[in-house]
Structure formats: C-alpha cells, structure tokens
Design a protein around this motif. Structure first.
Motif, PDB file in Angstrom:
ATOM      1  N   UNK A 113      -1.305  10.891  14.902  1.00 25.53           N
ATOM      2  CA  UNK A 113      -2.439  10.862  13.982  1.00 25.53           C
ATOM      3  C   UNK A 113      -1.944  11.397  12.641  1.00 25.53           C
ATOM      4  N   UNK A 114      -1.887  10.546  11.652  1.00 22.98           N
ATOM      5  CA  UNK A 114      -1.352  10.935  10.350  1.00 22.98           C
ATOM      6  C   UNK A 114      -2.394  11.740   9.566  1.00 22.98           C
ATOM      7  N   UNK A 115      -1.932  12.669   8.728  1.00 12.11           N
ATOM      8  CA  UNK A 115      -2.878  13.417   7.895  1.00 12.11           C
ATOM      9  C   UNK A 115      -3.515  12.513   6.854  1.00 12.11           C
ATOM     10  N   UNK A 116      -4.656  12.907   6.361  1.00 11.65           N
ATOM     11  CA  UNK A 116      -5.307  12.135   5.310  1.00 11.65           C
ATOM     12  C   UNK A 116      -4.432  12.146   4.067  1.00 11.65           C
ATOM     13  N   UNK A 117      -4.145  10.983   3.489  1.00 13.50           N
ATOM     14  CA  UNK A 117      -3.323  10.968   2.272  1.00 13.50           C
ATOM     15  C   UNK A 117      -4.073  11.602   1.113  1.00 13.50           C
ATOM     16  N   UNK A 118      -3.314  12.201   0.188  1.00 11.91           N
ATOM     17  CA  UNK A 118      -3.939  12.788  -0.998  1.00 11.91           C
ATOM     18  C   UNK A 118      -4.193  11.721  -2.055  1.00 11.91           C
ATOM     19  N   UNK A 119      -3.514  10.582  -1.927  1.00 11.90           N
ATOM     20  CA  UNK A 119      -3.752   9.472  -2.840  1.00 11.90           C
ATOM     21  C   UNK A 119      -3.236   8.192  -2.202  1.00 11.90           C
ATOM     22  N   UNK A 178       0.860  -1.180   0.000  1.00 10.77           N
ATOM     23  CA  UNK A 178       0.000   0.000   0.000  1.00 10.77           C
ATOM     24  C   UNK A 178       0.902   1.237   0.000  1.00 10.77           C
ATOM     25  N   UNK A 179       0.720   2.084  -0.997  1.00 13.29           N
ATOM     26  CA  UNK A 179       1.532   3.297  -1.120  1.00 13.29           C
ATOM     27  C   UNK A 179       0.665   4.515  -0.841  1.00 13.29           C
ATOM     28  N   UNK A 180       1.130   5.339   0.100  1.00 11.08           N
ATOM     29  CA  UNK A 180       0.425   6.564   0.463  1.00 11.08           C
ATOM     30  C   UNK A 180       1.198   7.774  -0.035  1.00 11.08           C
ATOM     31  N   UNK A 181       0.486   8.762  -0.491  1.00  9.88           N
ATOM     32  CA  UNK A 181       1.069  10.078  -0.771  1.00  9.88           C
ATOM     33  C   UNK A 181       0.475  11.043   0.229  1.00  9.88           C
ATOM     34  N   UNK A 182       1.302  11.493   1.192  1.00  9.21           N
ATOM     35  CA  UNK A 182       0.848  12.437   2.203  1.00  9.21           C
ATOM     36  C   UNK A 182       1.154  13.864   1.754  1.00  9.21           C
ATOM     37  N   UNK A 183       0.315  14.825   2.136  1.00 10.18           N
ATOM     38  CA  UNK A 183       0.560  16.204   1.714  1.00 10.18           C
ATOM     39  C   UNK A 183       1.766  16.806   2.420  1.00 10.18           C
ATOM     40  N   UNK A 184       2.511  17.623   1.706  1.00  8.54           N
ATOM     41  CA  UNK A 184       3.635  18.343   2.286  1.00  8.54           C
ATOM     42  C   UNK A 184       4.958  17.625   2.131  1.00  8.54           C
ATOM     43  N   UNK A 185       6.058  18.385   2.297  1.00  6.04           N
ATOM     44  CA  UNK A 185       7.395  17.781   2.224  1.00  6.04           C
ATOM     45  C   UNK A 185       7.660  16.906   3.433  1.00  6.04           C
TER      46      UNK A 185
END
Length: 461
Positions: free
Chosen positions: A394-400, A308-315
């Motif tokens: 608590x991780x941010x919602x991933x953008x994808x 499972x690959x997540x793209x989280x917002x921000x650097x």
C-alpha cells in the motif's frame, strides 16, 4: 544575399535542423515556427512538488552519437550524467523478474537466461528455433519472433521492450525499421538466436564497451530545447512561438508560409523550407505543393500515451530502493505499461530533492486509447493502484501528482515503413525537406540526426 530558410516545427528535430543550418553556413537566415506555446515536442519538464522534472523523454542513448554530440557542441558536456547502476525488471504472472541480460530487443542470446520469466516449456520452445526459410521482405517483428521462438518470447520479452519505444504492438511493428539485424536474419533465413548472440557479444567479456548505455542532463533532458533555443537566438535565429503555419504555397526557391487567423494572415517568403512536424500536420501542409509526399505521409499512424508522475514523501526506501523500475507486457491485467523509479534511476534528482521520491508511470498503447479517456485525477488513481499492485504494498499518498498527455505522440512504424519513407522523400520537390520521428527513428538521437541531415540536404540541394 543570405539564404532564407523557414523551419516549421519547434520540436527537437526542427531545433536541431536550425542549429545545423547556422553551424554549417553562419550566413543563413533561419526562422522557426512553433504552433504551441513552448518548444521541444516530447522533451518537456513540469513542476512536481516544486521540482522541475521530465514529463516526456528522459534519456538518450549515450552510445548513439547525435544527441551527445549536439549537447557537447552547445558547451553542455559537463552536464551529461548517467543512470545509477541498478537494474530494472519485467512483470510476468504478477511477479517482477530481473531484466534479462544478453538480449537483442528481448531475443535472448541464451534462452536459459530467461528461465523463470518464461516457463520451462516456453524456454524449451525458444531453444529450438524453427527456421522455415527467408521471409521474402519486411515482416512484423513480433510475428517473426513468434514463428521462430514461440509466442512467449514475443509476449513477455519483445512486447514490453518495444512498447517502451513505440507505445505499440510488436505484431504490427516493422522488423526492418525496429530491429534491422533481426530483419536481416529473417530475410536471409538464418537464426535469430545467432543474430542476438552476435549483437550482445561486444557488450560482454574483457573487451566489452565500458561506456554507459543511457545519459541525460543534470536538471532533466527537458532542459535541452530551451538551452538550444538560447544558442540559436544568439546566432541570429528567429523563433516564433504560438505561431501555427496554416499553409505552404509557392514552389522551389520561392516558398510562402502563411500564419495567423484567416482574417489577419501573415505571409513569410523563404528560399527553402523544412517541415519538422508530425505526420498528419506535415501531410496537410504538403498536400498542395507535394501531393506525392503527402499521400504516404498521411498513412503513418500514431499512438497516444500519458505519463503520470508521483512525488512520494520521504527519501528513497522500500519498495523502490535498488531498482530503476519495471516494464509490463500487454498480457498482464494492468493499465500501466511501465514505471520508472526516477529518484533511484537518476542520482541528480535524488540529490536535488532528497526529501521526496519521484516515480513515473506510463499508460497507453496504440489502439488502446480507451485507457486514456479518463479525467486526469482518475488516470492518476488508476496508475497508483497498478503501481501498488505490482509492488505488492500500500503506497503512501503522494504529495503531488502530474499528468502529462501525449496525444498522437509516437509514430507507428508498420510493415513496409522504410519503403513508405522512401516514397515521401521521393515526392518532395527541390528546396523542400521533412524531418522528425516519423521517418528514421523515434528516439531523441534519431530525431536530432533526422533534423540535421535534412538541413544538410537543404544546403546542398
């Protein structure tokens, strides 16, 4: 008249075999058949938040020559790149501990170096290795280590490292095939700790090998099959995608591969054939023409897994900064078995998309397919929850999110695996060969080496 060779399977082993054939003898006519719509096997990229990222194998051992040599032969040496100099960790007791240095597949050269990850009593047990005599043959690596150094070394060190390679359980994996130097120590009745000290010595001190351990390609390792295919086509190799080979018939020097549906079969005739598919489909093809090879080949079990690959917002920022990821032993109450902080580990990816942080989580071990029997969305939620639990935030919602399933993706090298492979090869008639992850190693360099070695045997046999 040129030699006609059919290669069944367009994974990296089959493609490497095709490359070896046309490199060694440019007059050879080579045809590759791949049943799926794309090449590469476990090497694959997929778009995540608009970026192409690896969703299969992401690196190769740089110090093992086969993959790096092939990349350089393709003129891609300038695209080789290495991980950032950051460490990984192992989860134990709900906490992350720095990955121990100076170990051989988890066996510490100095048991004191794993204090913390192991309790004082567990370190003391490891320090007093119990040697009861020679093993008398192949054994499961986890059981050998457990008997010698205690169950904690197996559970907390060997298990997570081997799971990353085989997606299996160390108490079922062959010592001879997985860690030959430890197998040799067991066979001789000598110390595993001493074997670990001898193995790690060249990587320590003033004479240590300065080369990086791992490497990939800028743009992702999953780009390699396509680039290799372009080079093959330029050399006259025919590649047929979405073309399942349903039957292999004939005999030495006059083989027929049958493709297409029953009502519209197509026959292809070759002088020599190389089967580079996983164990079960290879055994089905070989059942009629090489039953003595098909029988042992069909006994190789496989593990399924998912990435499972997540793209989280921000650097890249906390909690990912400064670490390349973590491994999870099966003793932890988690579904994920590992996570890679891809944007930290691979500078090329961070540079490509500095606005995002890519993180991978892998799930699934041999015999634990129930974990994977969930819809993609639920599997992603499970991985995200486990990731947040380990990191304690608590991780941010991933953008994808992308879910890649690898059904039956990794062969399990059970006790006696090397002898089984010997049976397979002894059962192959002349001008018929087999290669791939089922035989001499599951890593990408091993698969490349397997394909090229089988191709050389075809040319000289």
């Amino acid at each position: 008249m040129s030699l006609r060779v059919g290669v069944v399977g367009g994974g990296i082993s089959g493609l490497a075999a095709a490359w070896e054939l046309v490199q060694a003898d440019p007059g050879t006519s080579v045809t590759v058949f791949e049943g799926s719509p794309q090449l590469g096997g476990r090497l694959r990229r997929a778009p995540v938040a608009g970026a192409l990222v690896d969703v299969g194998a992401e690196s190769v051992l740089f110090r093992r020559p086969e993959a790096v040599q092939l990349i350089k032969e393709l003129g891609l040496g300038d695209r080789l790149t290495h991980p950032a100099p950051v460490g990984a960790s192992i989860v134990s007791g709900g906490a992350r501990w720095p990955m121990p240095k100076g170990t051989l597949m988890g066996i510490p050269a100095d048991p004191d170096s794993v204090s913390g990850l192991l309790s004082p009593a567990e370190v003391e047990r490891a320090r007093h290795e119990v040697i009861t005599g020679p093993t008398g043959g192949d054994v499961a690596i986890g059981r050998l280590v457990e008997e010698r150094l205690g169950p904690a070394v197996t559970d907390k060190l060997v298990e997570p490292l081997l799971a990353g390679v085989y997606a299996g359980h160390s108490r079922a994996i062959s010592a001879e095939s997985a860690v030959p130097s430890l197998y040799a120590a067991g066979l001789a009745g000598t110390s595993l700790l001493e074997a670990a000290r001898e193995a790690v010595a060249p990587s320590q001190g003033a004479t240590a090998d300065p080369r990086p351990v791992f490497a990939t390609l800028q743009g992702g390792l999953g780009s390699l099959p396509g680039l290799l295919a372009e080079a093959l086509v330029a050399k006259g190799v025919e590649i047929h995608l979405g073309t399942m080979v349903r039957r292999l018939s004939g005999g030495p020097g006059a083989w027929t591969l049958t493709t297409g549906p029953t009502i519209d079969e197509v026959s292809w005739t070759f002088d020599r054939v190389l089967v580079a598919t996983p164990g079960a489909p290879a055994a089905r093809l070989l059942r009629t023409v090489a039953p003595d090879a098909a029988a042992p080949l069909s006994r190789i079990d496989y593990a399924s897994m998912a990435i499972v690959t997540f793209a989280f917002p921000g650097p890249v920022d906390e909690p990912f900064a400064g670490s390349s990821g973590f491994l999870v032993p099966p003793t932890e109450p988690l579904s994920i078995k590992a996570s890679t902080f891809s944007s930290v580990k691979w500078p090329w990816l961070a540079e490509t998309r500095p606005d995002l942080t890519f993180v991978r989580a892998s799930l699934g071990r041999h015999g634990e397919e129930a974990t994977l029997q969930r819809p993609d969305a639920e599997l992603a939620r499970l991985a995200l929850a486990d990731l947040g639990h380990v990191l304690g935030v608590a991780l941010p919602a991933p953008v994808d999110v992308h879910v890649q399933r690898w059904g039956g993706g990794l062969p399990q090298y059970g006790v006696g695996h090397r002898g089984l492979v010997g049976e397979v090869r002894a059962g192959l008639p002349p001008t018929l060969e087999a290669s791939g992850a089922a035989y001499d190693g599951v890593g990408i360099p091993a698969c490349i080496g397997s394909g090229r070695a089988a191709a050389r045997r075809l040319l000289t046999g």
